[in-house]
Scaffold this motif. Structure first.
Motif, PDB file in Angstrom:
ATOM      1  N   SER A   3       0.830  -1.200   0.000  1.00  0.00           N
ATOM      2  CA  SER A   3       0.000   0.000   0.000  1.00  0.00           C
ATOM      3  C   SER A   3       0.859   1.241   0.000  1.00  0.00           C
ATOM      4  CB  SER A   3      -0.922   0.001   1.222  1.00  0.00           C
ATOM      5  OG  SER A   3      -0.158   0.075   2.404  1.00  0.00           O
ATOM      6  N   VAL A   4       0.211   2.329  -0.305  1.00  0.00           N
ATOM      7  CA  VAL A   4       0.850   3.635  -0.211  1.00  0.00           C
ATOM      8  C   VAL A   4       0.180   4.377   0.919  1.00  0.00           C
ATOM      9  CG1 VAL A   4       1.254   5.806  -1.403  1.00  0.00           C
ATOM     10  CG2 VAL A   4       1.351   3.665  -2.658  1.00  0.00           C
ATOM     11  N   TYR A  32       7.615   4.490 -10.416  1.00  0.00           N
ATOM     12  CA  TYR A  32       7.141   5.790 -10.858  1.00  0.00           C
ATOM     13  C   TYR A  32       6.204   6.323  -9.797  1.00  0.00           C
ATOM     14  CZ  TYR A  32       4.894   9.313 -13.807  1.00  0.00           C
ATOM     15  OH  TYR A  32       4.418  10.488 -14.322  1.00  0.00           O
ATOM     16  N   ILE A  34       3.946   9.863  -8.298  1.00  0.00           N
ATOM     17  CA  ILE A  34       3.340  11.130  -8.687  1.00  0.00           C
ATOM     18  C   ILE A  34       2.722  11.780  -7.452  1.00  0.00           C
ATOM     19  CG2 ILE A  34       1.706  12.266 -10.249  1.00  0.00           C
ATOM     20  CD1 ILE A  34       1.535   9.685 -11.839  1.00  0.00           C
ATOM     21  N   TYR A  36      -0.315  14.377  -6.579  1.00  0.00           N
ATOM     22  CA  TYR A  36      -1.499  15.045  -7.090  1.00  0.00           C
ATOM     23  C   TYR A  36      -2.051  15.984  -6.027  1.00  0.00           C
ATOM     24  CZ  TYR A  36      -2.010  11.751 -11.021  1.00  0.00           C
ATOM     25  OH  TYR A  36      -1.820  11.019 -12.165  1.00  0.00           O
ATOM     26  N   GLN A  38      -5.630  17.819  -4.906  1.00  0.00           N
ATOM     27  CA  GLN A  38      -7.076  17.751  -5.120  1.00  0.00           C
ATOM     28  C   GLN A  38      -7.759  18.832  -4.312  1.00  0.00           C
ATOM     29  OE1 GLN A  38      -9.174  14.148  -3.913  1.00  0.00           O
ATOM     30  NE2 GLN A  38     -10.646  14.407  -5.562  1.00  0.00           N
ATOM     31  N   PRO A  44      -8.135  14.954  -9.162  1.00  0.00           N
ATOM     32  CA  PRO A  44      -6.704  15.077  -8.858  1.00  0.00           C
ATOM     33  C   PRO A  44      -5.979  15.823  -9.968  1.00  0.00           C
ATOM     34  CG  PRO A  44      -7.480  12.835  -8.448  1.00  0.00           C
ATOM     35  CD  PRO A  44      -8.581  13.552  -9.170  1.00  0.00           C
ATOM     36  N   PHE A  89      -2.185  13.946  -2.586  1.00  0.00           N
ATOM     37  CA  PHE A  89      -2.053  12.502  -2.642  1.00  0.00           C
ATOM     38  C   PHE A  89      -0.749  12.128  -3.316  1.00  0.00           C
ATOM     39  CE2 PHE A  89      -6.325  11.126  -1.528  1.00  0.00           C
ATOM     40  CZ  PHE A  89      -7.129  12.193  -1.878  1.00  0.00           C
ATOM     41  N   CYS A  93       3.138   3.556  -9.150  1.00  0.00           N
ATOM     42  CA  CYS A  93       2.834   2.482 -10.087  1.00  0.00           C
ATOM     43  C   CYS A  93       4.138   1.933 -10.649  1.00  0.00           C
ATOM     44  CB  CYS A  93       1.916   2.951 -11.218  1.00  0.00           C
ATOM     45  SG  CYS A  93       2.698   4.015 -12.440  1.00  0.00           S
ATOM     46  N   PRO A  99      -2.210   0.429 -13.092  1.00  0.00           N
ATOM     47  CA  PRO A  99      -3.003   1.464 -12.416  1.00  0.00           C
ATOM     48  C   PRO A  99      -2.221   2.151 -11.316  1.00  0.00           C
ATOM     49  CG  PRO A  99      -3.652  -0.717 -11.666  1.00  0.00           C
ATOM     50  CD  PRO A  99      -2.702  -0.924 -12.794  1.00  0.00           C
ATOM     51  N   LEU A 100      -2.604   3.368 -11.046  1.00  0.00           N
ATOM     52  CA  LEU A 100      -2.029   4.095  -9.936  1.00  0.00           C
ATOM     53  C   LEU A 100      -2.612   3.583  -8.626  1.00  0.00           C
ATOM     54  CD1 LEU A 100      -2.241   7.723 -11.348  1.00  0.00           C
ATOM     55  CD2 LEU A 100      -0.172   6.362 -11.047  1.00  0.00           C
ATOM     56  N   PHE A 102      -3.089   4.938  -4.911  1.00  0.00           N
ATOM     57  CA  PHE A 102      -3.068   6.205  -4.193  1.00  0.00           C
ATOM     58  C   PHE A 102      -2.931   5.995  -2.699  1.00  0.00           C
ATOM     59  CE2 PHE A 102      -4.245   9.697  -7.059  1.00  0.00           C
ATOM     60  CZ  PHE A 102      -4.562   8.997  -8.202  1.00  0.00           C
ATOM     61  N   GLY A 103      -2.297   6.959  -2.053  1.00  0.00           N
ATOM     62  CA  GLY A 103      -2.315   7.030  -0.610  1.00  0.00           C
ATOM     63  C   GLY A 103      -3.592   7.705  -0.132  1.00  0.00           C
ATOM     64  N   LYS A 104      -3.734   7.815   1.199  1.00  0.00           N
ATOM     65  CA  LYS A 104      -4.957   8.368   1.772  1.00  0.00           C
ATOM     66  C   LYS A 104      -5.075   9.866   1.574  1.00  0.00           C
ATOM     67  CE  LYS A 104      -6.226   5.079   5.386  1.00  0.00           C
ATOM     68  NZ  LYS A 104      -6.476   4.922   6.837  1.00  0.00           N
TER      69      LYS A 104
ATOM     70  N   TYR B  35     -11.473   5.640 -12.092  1.00  0.00           N
ATOM     71  CA  TYR B  35     -11.194   5.502 -10.672  1.00  0.00           C
ATOM     72  C   TYR B  35     -12.425   5.994  -9.917  1.00  0.00           C
ATOM     73  CZ  TYR B  35      -6.161   5.206 -11.769  1.00  0.00           C
ATOM     74  OH  TYR B  35      -4.923   4.835 -12.249  1.00  0.00           O
ATOM     75  N   LYS B  42      -9.537   7.394  -0.079  1.00  0.00           N
ATOM     76  CA  LYS B  42      -8.558   7.574  -1.138  1.00  0.00           C
ATOM     77  C   LYS B  42      -9.141   7.160  -2.482  1.00  0.00           C
ATOM     78  CE  LYS B  42      -6.380   3.110  -0.214  1.00  0.00           C
ATOM     79  NZ  LYS B  42      -5.132   2.440   0.200  1.00  0.00           N
ATOM     80  N   VAL B  43      -8.475   7.573  -3.521  1.00  0.00           N
ATOM     81  CA  VAL B  43      -8.878   7.246  -4.878  1.00  0.00           C
ATOM     82  C   VAL B  43      -8.526   5.781  -5.152  1.00  0.00           C
ATOM     83  CG1 VAL B  43      -8.517   7.813  -7.301  1.00  0.00           C
ATOM     84  CG2 VAL B  43      -8.474   9.636  -5.590  1.00  0.00           C
ATOM     85  N   PHE B  45      -8.611   2.489  -7.977  1.00  0.00           N
ATOM     86  CA  PHE B  45      -8.638   2.083  -9.373  1.00  0.00           C
ATOM     87  C   PHE B  45      -9.831   1.165  -9.656  1.00  0.00           C
ATOM     88  CE2 PHE B  45      -7.228   0.675 -13.428  1.00  0.00           C
ATOM     89  CZ  PHE B  45      -7.289  -0.704 -13.449  1.00  0.00           C
ATOM     90  N   GLN B 103      -0.885  10.133 -15.721  1.00  0.00           N
ATOM     91  CA  GLN B 103      -2.318  10.065 -15.980  1.00  0.00           C
ATOM     92  C   GLN B 103      -2.947  11.397 -15.592  1.00  0.00           C
ATOM     93  OE1 GLN B 103      -4.205   6.541 -14.323  1.00  0.00           O
ATOM     94  NE2 GLN B 103      -2.359   5.337 -14.668  1.00  0.00           N
TER      95      GLN B 103
END
Lengths: 112, 114
Positions: A3-4, A32, A34, A36, A38, A44, A89, A93, A99-100, A102-104, B35, B42-43, B45, B103
């Motif tokens: 998890s992130v 990789y 990223i 984001y 929000q 995002p 966030f 990936c 798919p990405l 995401f963290g909380k 998503y 959280k977001v 997928f 993305q």
């Protein structure tokens, strides 16, 4: 499971100060990352990214640091402005059509 | 600057009804994603789509969900029989090509199931 996650759920900073938002990731196969941003009611928004072959990457007022040894990612925002108030966030990936994850999220509040 | 667009911005539906959420990805992008984000969480997928077929899907994306790219611009997510727990923000994202990983997300559709 892998998890992130984020160390701090909320962060309040004075306008003009620097902000540091942290993220831990556990999938060693991720290469990789990223950040984001929000804002309320919006999707995002890409801020900055970094690949695992780098330790640091700078953008306009933002810097991302990657420490692969401890699987830690951070976002530094210089001279934080009220418009920076949002939830941030990190996402990870593996390169390719994956798919990405995401963290909380961390909510950044800028105090004027 | 090109951006991903989504319609509607807010959809309210009764439990058991079908909904279709629409997305127009960035025009020259080849990879498309859905998503979702339950309020305060959280977001997550749902599904990825490339070359007119699903590339990958999560366990959330069960047989009540489907995606389609009916023409050269739209990318849709259909939920056949909505449940209360489908209430969430649904985000579409697109990516240019396999060698670029960024993305880009649309503004989202807020789905409320009553």
């Amino acid at each position: 499971g892998e998890s992130v996650g984020l160390h701090l759920p909320t962060l309040s900073v004075q306008e003009g100060d620097n902000s540091i938002i942290n993220c831990a990731y556990s999938n060693s196969a991720s290469d990789y990352f990223i950040w984001y941003k929000q804002e309320s009611g919006k999707g995002p928004q890409f801020i900055i990214d970094i690949r695992s072959n780098m330790d640091k990457r700078q953008g306009q007022r933002v810097t991302v640091l990657l420490n692969k040894t401890v699987k830690h990612l951070s976002l530094q925002i210089a001279a934080t402005q009220p418009g920076d108030s949002a939830v941030y966030f990190c996402a990870e990936c593996r390169s390719g059509n994956t798919p990405l994850v995401f963290g909380k999220g961390t909510r950044l509040s800028v105090i004027a | 600057e090109p951006e991903v667009t989504q319609t509607p911005s807010h959809q309210v539906t009764q439990m058991g009804q079908e909904v279709i959420l629409r997305c127009v990805p960035i025009s020259n992008h080849l990879y498309f994603y859905w998503y979702r984000q339950i309020l305060g969480q959280k977001v997550e997928f749902l599904v990825s789509f490339y070359n007119n077929e699903i590339s990958e899907k999560s366990e959330i994306f069960d047989d009540q969900f489907s995606v389609e790219r009916p023409d050269g611009s739209n990318f849709t997510l259909k939920i056949r029989s909505t449940k209360l727990e489908d209430s969430a923000m649904y985000f579409c994202a697109s990516r240019l090509r396999i060698s670029t990983d960024t993305q880009y997300f649309g503004p989202g559709t807020r789905l409320t199931v009553l």
